[in-house]
Design a protein around this motif. Structure first.
Motif, short mmCIF file in Angstrom:
data_model
loop_
_atom_site.label_atom_id
_atom_site.label_comp_id
_atom_site.label_asym_id
_atom_site.label_seq_id
_atom_site.Cartn_x
_atom_site.Cartn_y
_atom_site.Cartn_z
N THR A 127 70.13 68.47 -26.49
CA THR A 127 69.22 69.42 -25.87
C THR A 127 68.51 68.73 -24.71
N TYR A 128 68.32 69.48 -23.65
CA TYR A 128 67.63 68.98 -22.47
C TYR A 128 67.12 70.17 -21.67
N ASN A 129 66.31 69.92 -20.68
CA ASN A 129 65.78 70.98 -19.83
C ASN A 129 66.63 71.08 -18.57
N CYS A 130 67.18 72.26 -18.32
CA CYS A 130 68.02 72.50 -17.15
C CYS A 130 67.16 72.50 -15.88
N PRO A 131 67.53 71.68 -14.88
CA PRO A 131 66.72 71.63 -13.66
C PRO A 131 66.82 72.91 -12.83
N ILE A 132 67.86 73.72 -13.05
CA ILE A 132 68.04 74.95 -12.26
C ILE A 132 67.31 76.12 -12.91
N THR A 133 67.51 76.33 -14.22
CA THR A 133 66.85 77.45 -14.91
C THR A 133 65.44 77.13 -15.37
N LYS A 134 65.13 75.83 -15.43
CA LYS A 134 63.82 75.36 -15.92
C LYS A 134 63.60 75.71 -17.39
N LYS A 135 64.70 75.87 -18.14
CA LYS A 135 64.62 76.22 -19.55
C LYS A 135 65.41 75.21 -20.38
N PRO A 136 65.06 75.08 -21.67
CA PRO A 136 65.86 74.22 -22.54
C PRO A 136 67.29 74.75 -22.64
N THR A 137 68.22 73.84 -22.70
CA THR A 137 69.63 74.21 -22.84
C THR A 137 70.34 73.18 -23.72
N VAL A 138 71.57 73.49 -24.06
CA VAL A 138 72.34 72.65 -24.97
C VAL A 138 73.63 72.22 -24.29
N MET A 139 74.02 70.99 -24.56
CA MET A 139 75.29 70.47 -24.09
C MET A 139 76.00 69.83 -25.27
N ARG A 140 77.31 70.00 -25.36
CA ARG A 140 78.09 69.33 -26.39
C ARG A 140 78.79 68.13 -25.77
N GLU A 141 78.87 67.07 -26.54
CA GLU A 141 79.68 65.92 -26.17
C GLU A 141 80.65 65.67 -27.31
N ILE A 142 81.89 65.41 -26.95
CA ILE A 142 82.91 65.15 -27.95
C ILE A 142 83.50 63.78 -27.65
N GLU A 143 83.22 62.82 -28.53
CA GLU A 143 83.76 61.46 -28.41
C GLU A 143 84.96 61.37 -29.34
N THR A 144 86.11 60.98 -28.79
CA THR A 144 87.33 60.89 -29.59
C THR A 144 87.94 59.51 -29.47
N ILE A 145 88.17 58.87 -30.60
CA ILE A 145 88.87 57.59 -30.62
C ILE A 145 90.36 57.91 -30.49
N THR A 146 90.98 57.43 -29.41
CA THR A 146 92.38 57.75 -29.15
C THR A 146 93.31 56.57 -29.43
N GLY A 147 92.75 55.40 -29.66
CA GLY A 147 93.54 54.21 -29.96
C GLY A 147 92.61 53.06 -30.28
N PRO A 148 93.16 51.87 -30.59
CA PRO A 148 92.30 50.75 -30.96
C PRO A 148 91.35 50.31 -29.83
N ASN A 149 91.74 50.51 -28.58
CA ASN A 149 90.91 50.12 -27.44
C ASN A 149 90.77 51.25 -26.43
N THR A 150 90.91 52.50 -26.89
CA THR A 150 90.76 53.65 -25.99
C THR A 150 89.98 54.75 -26.68
N ARG A 151 89.26 55.51 -25.87
CA ARG A 151 88.52 56.66 -26.37
C ARG A 151 88.22 57.59 -25.20
#
Length: 175
Positions: A127-151
């Motif tokens: 959650t963070y405040n959008c600088p354009i709408t000036k309202k709280p908003t939500v963002m998703r982040e998806i971290e995926t392990i794709t290999g022993p040394n990659t993501r």
């Protein structure tokens, strides 16, 4: 040790257990090291992608209870970028927790995350405040392990103009 008035031994054990690193903290620690990233960013749905490189340095802190992630690079059209995040697993809520700051904003993003059953994907809700709408908003982040040394890291949010969800950023990391 003498217990505080009204406390039981079980109360003290609960506090100690809440502060003891475990398997989820070990999962976060697997991400320690220096990662090179290839970033693709979209400012709005349908916009041309902008590409840049970044470096992510992740290290365990507080005796393995948290990780600290610092990302440096260039934000296309906005100049040099530095971001700093702290990641942990809250034994009480049984959720991953995070705080993020960077030099492109003055707000603080707060997030909670859940790990997939196979241990390869960590999905965050920030959650963070959008600088354009000036309202709280939500963002998703998806971290995926794709290999022993990659993501990969994908950021998905809502366009402040249309409200339509879109992929804002994708980073391919290699250690």
């Amino acid at each position: 040790m003498k217990l505080p008035p009204g406390w039981t031994e079980e109360d003290m054990k609960a506090c100690m257990l809440a502060g003891t690193p475990g398997k989820m903290h070990e999962h976060l620690a697997k991400g320690t090291g220096v990662w090179q990233g290839k970033t693709t960013m979209w400012m709005a749905p349908g916009a041309e992608p902008m590409k840049s490189d970044c470096t992510s340095t992740v290290r365990a802190i507080m005796d393995g209870r948290y990780t600290r992630c610092e990302i440096t690079g260039d934000m296309p059209g906005m100049g040099p970028f530095t971001g700093l995040g702290f990641y942990g697993f809250d034994n009480v809520s049984q959720k991953f927790v995070s705080t993020w700051i960077d030099n492109q904003s003055t707000g603080i993003m707060n997030g909670t995350g859940e790990l997939s059953p196979d241990g390869k994907t960590l999905t965050w809700k920030f959650t963070y405040n959008c600088p354009i709408t000036k309202k709280p908003t939500v963002m998703r982040e998806i971290e995926t392990i794709t290999g022993p040394n990659t993501r990969t890291l994908e950021m998905i949010g809502n366009d402040p103009k249309s409200g339509k969800e879109f992929k804002m950023m994708s980073i391919e990391f290699t250690k």
